[in-house]
Design a protein around this motif. Structure first.
Motif, PDB file in Angstrom:
ATOM      1  N   GLN A 111       0.828  -1.211   0.000  1.00 46.59           N
ATOM      2  CA  GLN A 111       0.000   0.000   0.000  1.00 46.59           C
ATOM      3  C   GLN A 111       0.863   1.262   0.000  1.00 46.59           C
ATOM      4  O   GLN A 111       0.552   2.243  -0.667  1.00 46.59           O
TER       5      GLN A 111
ATOM      6  N   ALA B 252       2.104   1.592  -3.523  1.00 45.92           N
ATOM      7  CA  ALA B 252       1.040   2.009  -4.442  1.00 45.92           C
ATOM      8  C   ALA B 252       0.740   3.497  -4.275  1.00 45.92           C
ATOM      9  O   ALA B 252       0.560   4.222  -5.264  1.00 45.92           O
ATOM     10  N   LEU B 253       0.695   3.976  -3.047  1.00 48.78           N
ATOM     11  CA  LEU B 253       0.407   5.395  -2.823  1.00 48.78           C
ATOM     12  C   LEU B 253       1.567   6.273  -3.267  1.00 48.78           C
ATOM     13  O   LEU B 253       1.352   7.408  -3.683  1.00 48.78           O
ATOM     14  N   GLY B 254       2.795   5.748  -3.182  1.00 48.02           N
ATOM     15  CA  GLY B 254       3.947   6.483  -3.671  1.00 48.02           C
ATOM     16  C   GLY B 254       4.796   7.056  -2.563  1.00 48.02           C
ATOM     17  O   GLY B 254       4.430   8.040  -1.916  1.00 48.02           O
TER      18      GLY B 254
ATOM     19  N   PRO C 170      -2.754  18.323   8.245  1.00 47.18           N
ATOM     20  CA  PRO C 170      -1.650  18.137   7.295  1.00 47.18           C
ATOM     21  C   PRO C 170      -1.898  18.837   5.957  1.00 47.18           C
ATOM     22  O   PRO C 170      -0.938  19.220   5.287  1.00 47.18           O
ATOM     23  N   ILE C 171      -3.148  19.051   5.594  1.00 51.48           N
ATOM     24  CA  ILE C 171      -3.422  19.767   4.334  1.00 51.48           C
ATOM     25  C   ILE C 171      -2.821  21.166   4.404  1.00 51.48           C
ATOM     26  O   ILE C 171      -2.104  21.606   3.504  1.00 51.48           O
TER      27      ILE C 171
ATOM     28  N   THR D 251      -3.739   2.221   9.169  1.00 52.50           N
ATOM     29  CA  THR D 251      -4.793   3.124   8.690  1.00 52.50           C
ATOM     30  C   THR D 251      -4.264   4.557   8.646  1.00 52.50           C
ATOM     31  O   THR D 251      -4.492   5.287   7.664  1.00 52.50           O
TER      32      THR D 251
ATOM     33  N   ILE E   3      -1.791   5.133   5.652  1.00 57.05           N
ATOM     34  CA  ILE E   3      -2.466   5.219   4.351  1.00 57.05           C
ATOM     35  C   ILE E   3      -3.221   6.535   4.225  1.00 57.05           C
ATOM     36  O   ILE E   3      -3.127   7.231   3.206  1.00 57.05           O
ATOM     37  N   ALA E   4      -3.966   6.904   5.273  1.00 58.46           N
ATOM     38  CA  ALA E   4      -4.721   8.156   5.223  1.00 58.46           C
ATOM     39  C   ALA E   4      -3.769   9.343   5.075  1.00 58.46           C
ATOM     40  O   ALA E   4      -3.991  10.234   4.245  1.00 58.46           O
TER      41      ALA E   4
ATOM     42  N   GLY F 297      -2.258   9.580   1.585  1.00 62.92           N
ATOM     43  CA  GLY F 297      -3.280  10.080   0.661  1.00 62.92           C
ATOM     44  C   GLY F 297      -3.449  11.589   0.800  1.00 62.92           C
ATOM     45  O   GLY F 297      -3.499  12.324  -0.191  1.00 62.92           O
ATOM     46  N   ILE F 298      -3.511  12.056   2.035  1.00 65.05           N
ATOM     47  CA  ILE F 298      -3.737  13.485   2.295  1.00 65.05           C
ATOM     48  C   ILE F 298      -2.548  14.317   1.810  1.00 65.05           C
ATOM     49  O   ILE F 298      -2.721  15.342   1.143  1.00 65.05           O
TER      50      ILE F 298
ATOM     51  N   GLU G 196      -2.399  14.462  -1.983  1.00 67.10           N
ATOM     52  CA  GLU G 196      -3.444  15.311  -2.537  1.00 67.10           C
ATOM     53  C   GLU G 196      -3.148  16.777  -2.289  1.00 67.10           C
ATOM     54  O   GLU G 196      -3.383  17.632  -3.150  1.00 67.10           O
ATOM     55  N   ALA G 197      -2.633  17.080  -1.098  1.00 67.67           N
ATOM     56  CA  ALA G 197      -2.328  18.489  -0.781  1.00 67.67           C
ATOM     57  C   ALA G 197      -1.192  19.011  -1.648  1.00 67.67           C
ATOM     58  O   ALA G 197      -1.114  20.205  -1.934  1.00 67.67           O
TER      59      ALA G 197
ATOM     60  N   ILE H 165     -10.017  17.323  -2.201  1.00 65.33           N
ATOM     61  CA  ILE H 165      -9.872  18.430  -1.236  1.00 65.33           C
ATOM     62  C   ILE H 165     -10.647  19.644  -1.743  1.00 65.33           C
ATOM     63  O   ILE H 165     -11.438  20.252  -1.021  1.00 65.33           O
TER      64      ILE H 165
ATOM     65  N   ARG I 213      -2.087   7.251 -10.203  1.00 61.66           N
ATOM     66  CA  ARG I 213      -1.783   5.934  -9.624  1.00 61.66           C
ATOM     67  C   ARG I 213      -3.065   5.147  -9.393  1.00 61.66           C
ATOM     68  O   ARG I 213      -4.008   5.645  -8.787  1.00 61.66           O
TER      69      ARG I 213
ATOM     70  N   ILE J  86      -8.847  11.918   3.377  1.00 63.21           N
ATOM     71  CA  ILE J  86      -8.813  13.207   2.670  1.00 63.21           C
ATOM     72  C   ILE J  86     -10.100  13.995   2.893  1.00 63.21           C
ATOM     73  O   ILE J  86     -10.072  15.190   3.201  1.00 63.21           O
TER      74      ILE J  86
END
Lengths: 242, 242
Positions: A95, A98-100, A180-181, A228, A231-232, A235-236, A239-240, B181, B222, B236
Motif C-alpha cells: 500500500q 502504491a500510494l507512492g 496536514p493539508i 490506517t 495510508i490516510a 493520501g492526504i 493530494e495536498a 480536497i 496511480r 482526505i
C-alpha cells in the motif's frame, strides 16, 4: 496487476524476457494473453513500455519489450515510520508503494517492541517482493528505498539532512491539531512524514523531532491503527501537494 | 482497544455490566486492571463514560459504569461502495469505522462478482463485530448503518435522497482529475462518496451517478487497490471538512 514489472537482469540487450513464474501465470490465466497480445510493462527503476507476447509454452512466456524514455518521477513524500507490528508491516508494504513513497526509514521508538526487528516482514527480500506488488498496482517502477534504523536519537540528530535533504518535516501525532493539508500547502516541495507507533510518539520523541524542525500535524480526535493512519496520511499529503 | 464498548442490553438500570468474553480477557490480560481500576467505556450508540472494576473472578469482570451526556456526533461522511472482494471487505470494516462513516451502502456494479454477496464478510454479524472493533480503536460509539443494494440503477435513480439527504455527492474514479480536497472545500457539509470496484466504475455507471448530481474526483494517475483508495479518500474528505 496493472503493469508487468521486469528486473533489468531479466531483459536481454534486444529487450527480450522469458518468464515462468507468477507473472507468467498471471499473463496466461488472468490476462488470458495470446501470442501477439500487447502488455503494459515496466523496467524496475526505469521506464514504462509495452511488450508483445512472442510465445507461450508450458507455463513459460517470451516477451519482446519496447520501452519509452520516461522513467516515473520519484514520489515527493518520504516516511520516517516507527516500525509497525510484523503483521501490520507485511500488509503495509504494497500500500505504501502504491500510494507512492520515495524512501522509507523504519525506526525504533519507545513503543516499538525489539522483536519486531527480527521479523520476516522487515527482511529486504520480503519488503521488495511486496513493494513490487504495490508498484505493479499503481503502474510505477520506482522501488522505494528502505532503511532500517535501530536507534532514533542519533539518526534524528545526525542523519536527517543526508536522508531527506531539505524536505519539509512533518510529525503526525494525536498531540497536534494542525491539519496536514494546511501544513503541506503552506510550502510546496518534498515532504518527510514521521508517523509514530501504535500508541503514538513519546513526549521525548516528539520533542526530539520538533527540535530538528518537524512540524506537528494531526488527524483529529479519532485514534487510528498505525496502518490506517499511514495510508490516510499518505493520501492526504499527496493530494495536498497536487 | 481504546474504549470498551458495552451494548445497552448488557447494562443494568444501575449501570452494572458483567463480562466474561474477549473484552474481559482484554481488561484482565492486556490492561492488567485490578479491582478499583478505572476504564474508559462507551455505550453502543450512546455516550462515553468511565467504569470502575468491581470484581475480577475466573475470567469474569463486573463493572460499575457512569456515562456522560454527550453521544459522539454521526460522522459527516457516507459511503456508496461497490462491494469489494470478501477478503478485502473483511479487512476494511474496522478501518471504515475507525476513520468515521455515518452510513455504508454496499452495491453491485459491473465489475463486482455476484458471489461476493454470499460471503461471510457481508453478513450483518460479521460486519457489526468488525465495525465495533474499529469504533473501540477510534473511541466512538456510533455504529455505521450498513445497507446492501443488489441493483445500482434503481437505487441511484430512486433512493438517493432517502439514503443520503442533501449530502454533497462525490464520485471517485481514475477518470476524474479534480482533487477531492477542492471539491469538498467548495461547499462544506455532509458528503457521500461513491467508490467503485477494483477496475473502476463503468462508463455507464459514471454517467448514471453524474446524472444524479455526483461530481467526479480522482487521486491522480496511480491506480489503487479499492481498500487503499477507500482509506485514503476517507482520510482526505475528513481532513478537508475539518
Amino acid at each position: 496487476v496493472n503493469l508487468l514489472l521486469l528486473e533489468p537482469a531479466e531483459l536481454s540487450a534486444e529487450g527480450h524476457a522469458i518468464l515462468s513464474d507468477d507473472r507468467a501465470r498471471h499473463v496466461i490465466e488472468v490476462l488470458r494473453a495470446k501470442i501477439g497480445s500487447e502488455l503494459r510493462v515496466g523496467r524496475v527503476g526505469g521506464p514504462i513500455g509495452s511488450a508483445r507476447v512472442e510465445s507461450i509454452e508450458a507455463g513459460t512466456i517470451t516477451l519482446a519489450c519496447r520501452f519509452g524514455d520516461r522513467t516515473p518521477p520519484i514520489p515527493a513524500v518520504d516516511l520516517l515510520l516507527a516500525l509497525p507490528r510484523p503483521k501490520v508491516l507485511a500488509r503495509l508494504w504494497a500500500q505504501i508503494a502504491a500510494l507512492g513513497v520515495g524512501k522509507v526509514v523504519l525506526t525504533n521508538a519507545n513503543k516499538v517492541e525489539r522483536y519486531y526487528f527480527d521479523s520476516h516482514a522487515v527482511s529486504p527480500e520480503h519488503a521488495r517482493h511486496r513493494l513490487l506488488e504495490g508498484l505493479a498496482q499503481a503502474r510505477d517502477t520506482r522501488v522505494p528505498e528502505v532503511v532500517v534504523v535501530k536507534e532514533l536519537k542519533p539518526f534524528v540528530e545526525d542523519e536527517l539532512d543526508a536522508a531527506f535533504g531539505d524536505a519539509r518535516r512533518l510529525i503526525a501525532d494525536a498531540a497536534y491539531a494542525r491539519s496536514p493539508i494546511d501544513a503541506v500547502r503552506a510550502r510546496k516541495g518534498r515532504v518527510v512524514l514521521a508517523v509514530g507507533p501504535e500508541g503514538g510518539w513519546s513526549d521525548y520523541e516528539r520533542d526530539l523531532l520538533e527540535r530538528q524542525g518537524f512540524v506537528g500535524v494531526g488527524l483529529g480526535p479519532r485514534t487510528l491503527r498505525s496502518d490506517t493512519a499511514v495510508i490516510a496520511l499518505l493520501g492526504i499529503v499527496h493530494e495536498a501537494l497536487r
